[in-house]
Design a protein around this motif. Structure first.
Motif, PDB file in Angstrom:
ATOM      1  N   GLU A   1      42.847   4.395 -49.985  1.00 41.49           N
ATOM      2  CA  GLU A   1      41.980   4.609 -51.141  1.00 41.49           C
ATOM      3  C   GLU A   1      40.736   5.386 -50.731  1.00 41.49           C
ATOM      4  OE1 GLU A   1      41.068   1.161 -53.426  1.00 41.49           O
ATOM      5  OE2 GLU A   1      43.035   0.278 -53.055  1.00 41.49           O
ATOM      6  N   PRO A   2      40.253   6.269 -51.594  1.00 42.50           N
ATOM      7  CA  PRO A   2      39.010   6.987 -51.292  1.00 42.50           C
ATOM      8  C   PRO A   2      37.849   6.004 -51.196  1.00 42.50           C
ATOM      9  CG  PRO A   2      40.098   7.919 -53.222  1.00 42.50           C
ATOM     10  CD  PRO A   2      40.832   6.684 -52.853  1.00 42.50           C
ATOM     11  N   MET A   3      36.892   6.328 -50.322  1.00 44.65           N
ATOM     12  CA  MET A   3      35.725   5.469 -50.189  1.00 44.65           C
ATOM     13  C   MET A   3      34.488   6.329 -49.992  1.00 44.65           C
ATOM     14  SD  MET A   3      36.288   3.865 -46.456  1.00 44.65           S
ATOM     15  CE  MET A   3      36.303   4.863 -44.992  1.00 44.65           C
ATOM     16  N   THR A   4      33.348   5.755 -50.333  1.00 43.46           N
ATOM     17  CA  THR A   4      32.099   6.480 -50.166  1.00 43.46           C
ATOM     18  C   THR A   4      31.333   6.004 -48.948  1.00 43.46           C
ATOM     19  OG1 THR A   4      30.976   4.923 -51.622  1.00 43.46           O
ATOM     20  CG2 THR A   4      31.871   6.920 -52.638  1.00 43.46           C
TER      21      THR A   4
ATOM     22  N   ASN B   1      29.583  -1.332 -50.594  1.00 43.69           N
ATOM     23  CA  ASN B   1      28.211  -1.416 -51.087  1.00 43.69           C
ATOM     24  C   ASN B   1      28.230  -1.736 -52.575  1.00 43.69           C
ATOM     25  OD1 ASN B   1      26.918  -0.727 -48.681  1.00 43.69           O
ATOM     26  ND2 ASN B   1      27.162   1.460 -49.074  1.00 43.69           N
ATOM     27  N   THR B   2      27.351  -2.615 -52.975  1.00 48.28           N
ATOM     28  CA  THR B   2      27.173  -2.875 -54.398  1.00 48.28           C
ATOM     29  C   THR B   2      25.697  -2.697 -54.717  1.00 48.28           C
ATOM     30  OG1 THR B   2      26.875  -5.232 -53.972  1.00 48.28           O
ATOM     31  CG2 THR B   2      29.092  -4.500 -54.538  1.00 48.28           C
TER      32      THR B   2
END
Length: 95
Positions: free
Chosen positions: A50-53, A58-59
Motif C-alpha cells: 500500500e502507498p504510504m506517506t 501518523n494521525t
C-alpha cells in the motif's frame, strides 16, 4: 531515455542557469545516471504494497473547535504603540 547536450541546454535555459559548453558536456552523463536509477526503480515489484506517506503511521492531533474567551480588546491594545478609538493607530501613508 537518454539525455544529450541539447536537452541539457534546454533544461539550463528553463532553470535560468548559465552554463558553459564544458559544464553542459559534464552534465550529460550525470543526467543519464539519474535517469538510469529512476528506470531501476520502475523495475521493483510493488504489488500488494500500500502507498504510504511516512514510515510510521501518523494521525493528526486535532483540538476541539470551541469558542475561546474573546473581548479582550483592552489587553491587546495595551501592547500597541498607539491606540485610537479602540483600534491600532498607524502612521498616515497617503498624502
Amino acid at each position: 531515455m537518454s539525455v544529450d547536450s541539447k536537452t541539457v541546454k534546454k533544461i539550463a535555459s528553463l532553470a535560468r542557469i548559465a552554463m558553459t559548453d564544458a559544464e553542459i558536456e559534464a552534465m550529460v552523463p550525470e543526467f543519464n545516471g539519474i535517469l538510469g536509477w529512476v528506470e531501476q526503480l520502475g523495475e521493483v515489484d510493488v504489488t500488494g504494497i500500500e502507498p504510504m506517506t511516512a514510515v510510521i503511521p501518523n494521525t493528526l492531533r486535532l483540538r476541539e473547535d470551541v469558542v475561546t474567551d474573546g473581548n479582550i480588546r483592552d489587553k491587546v491594545l495595551a501592547n500597541a504603540p498607539a491606540a485610537e478609538h479602540g483600534f491600532f493607530g498607524v502612521p498616515k501613508v497617503i498624502e
